[in-house]
Write a protein that holds these residues in place. Sequence first.
Motif, PDB file in Angstrom:
ATOM      1  N   THR A  60       0.849  -1.191   0.000  1.00  0.00           N
ATOM      2  CA  THR A  60       0.000   0.000   0.000  1.00  0.00           C
ATOM      3  C   THR A  60       0.888   1.246   0.000  1.00  0.00           C
ATOM      4  N   ASP A 169       1.271  -1.514 -10.341  1.00  0.00           N
ATOM      5  CA  ASP A 169       1.108  -2.228  -9.086  1.00  0.00           C
ATOM      6  C   ASP A 169       1.439  -3.688  -9.376  1.00  0.00           C
ATOM      7  N   LYS A 200       4.033 -11.475  -0.414  1.00  0.00           N
ATOM      8  CA  LYS A 200       2.932 -12.286  -0.974  1.00  0.00           C
ATOM      9  C   LYS A 200       3.511 -13.646  -1.358  1.00  0.00           C
TER      10      LYS A 200
HETATM   11  C1  LIG Z   1      -1.564  -7.072  -1.448  1.00  0.00           C
HETATM   12  C2  LIG Z   1      -1.618  -6.093  -2.550  1.00  0.00           C
HETATM   13  C3  LIG Z   1      -1.038  -4.837  -2.425  1.00  0.00           C
HETATM   14  C4  LIG Z   1      -0.328  -4.333  -1.181  1.00  0.00           C
HETATM   15  O1  LIG Z   1      -0.846  -4.742  -0.010  1.00  0.00           O
HETATM   16  P1  LIG Z   1      -0.110  -4.556   1.408  1.00  0.00           P
HETATM   17  O2  LIG Z   1      -0.888  -5.466   2.250  1.00  0.00           O
HETATM   18  O3  LIG Z   1      -0.251  -3.132   1.760  1.00  0.00           O
HETATM   19  O4  LIG Z   1       1.315  -4.958   1.262  1.00  0.00           O
HETATM   20  C5  LIG Z   1      -1.109  -3.987  -3.500  1.00  0.00           C
HETATM   21  N1  LIG Z   1      -1.694  -4.365  -4.640  1.00  0.00           N
HETATM   22  C6  LIG Z   1      -2.255  -5.570  -4.812  1.00  0.00           C
HETATM   23  C7  LIG Z   1      -2.861  -5.927  -6.119  1.00  0.00           C
HETATM   24  C8  LIG Z   1      -2.234  -6.479  -3.762  1.00  0.00           C
HETATM   25  O5  LIG Z   1      -2.794  -7.685  -3.920  1.00  0.00           O
END
Ligand SMILES: *Cc1c(COP(=O)(O)O)cnc(C)c1O
Length: 340
Positions: A60, A169, A200
């Motif tokens: 984020t 992103d 992730k």
């Molecule tokens: C998980 C995710 C993020 C970032 O999430 P954080 O939990 O803040 O690290 C950004 N974009 C997508 C598409 C995501 O799935």
Amino acid sequence: MVIDLRSDTVTKPTPAMRDAMFQAEVGDDVFGEDPSVKKLEEKCARLLGMDVAVYCPSGTMTNQIGIKVLTQPYDEVICYQGAHIYKYEGGGLAGNSNVSVRLLKGDRGRISVEEIAPNINSSDSHYPNTSVVALENTVVREAGSYYTLSQIESVCTFAKSKGLRTHLDGARLFNALTETGDKPESIGKHFDTVSICLSKGLGAPVGSVLVCKKEHESKARRMRKVFGGGMRQAGYLAAAGIYALDHHIARLKEDHHRARTLGQAIAALPFVKSMMPVDTNIVIFELASPVTPDRFLGELSTHGVKALAFSATEIRMVTHLDFDDRMLERTIDTLKKLHF
Ligand SMILES: *Cc1c(COP(=O)(O)O)cnc(C)c1O
């Protein structure tokens, strides 16, 4: 043993990753003195064929900094209507960057030149100033659909020709590249800023990286400080990220294979109405009425399997580093036993 398929963020560091963290050389990164953070940032920049990278606590934050760096207040950002930057970042674009968004439907979240072109505002002072096209790859809201390199090329070349900047992103960029077979360094030249998540599918406990052009670095570092993301001995976490990039990219294909196998089993269940194509590591399906996500998840959890309610009728399951073949088999057996 609980099987957790809610997200690929639930993984815990492997023993080898913990060892790398334990051994990390660290310093105060706000003073620019953490060798492990520097090493991670240089590695990411090189990997994507870009100039520099800025290590941050979350995806984020890297997205919010990316948009902040590329926009002025009153600008407008073009993106997919279900994009994480718009839908899942708490209204951050409005609050942090004071920008509006132009939301496009996309083909399972993938936006094209045809759709973007008529949504670029002319310079008439009535309109917000369109300044950025933001892509998401893979698209989380659309079960991990991904762009081909030529789709990315055509959108970004067009955006540039219109004087627009581009943000990616790439929370799950390596999942996309696993399917297309393209090299990460083929991505960087198309974008001004790219966000990648280490926490992730790559299995680090914390961390994302904003990879960008040199000209955006100082504002990105300033905004990281403003947003509260300047960390001190962050090298312990960066070391996990370095380990993840070295050891956990090649194995993503296993997650995709398990997701496809899981998807095939789910599509055949009597209480499942429909399912999105399984392109990477995300399975999203719709339950047949009158089965609700609450009932389904309640039943599933009594057998030690967790999934996520994704809408009033949909369920999401995401495969990851801590989900192996034995767990896959047990999950499928459990699903077949459920009756509503
Ligand atoms: C998980 C995710 C993020 C970032 O999430 P954080 O939990 O803040 O690290 C950004 N974009 C997508 C598409 C995501 O799935």
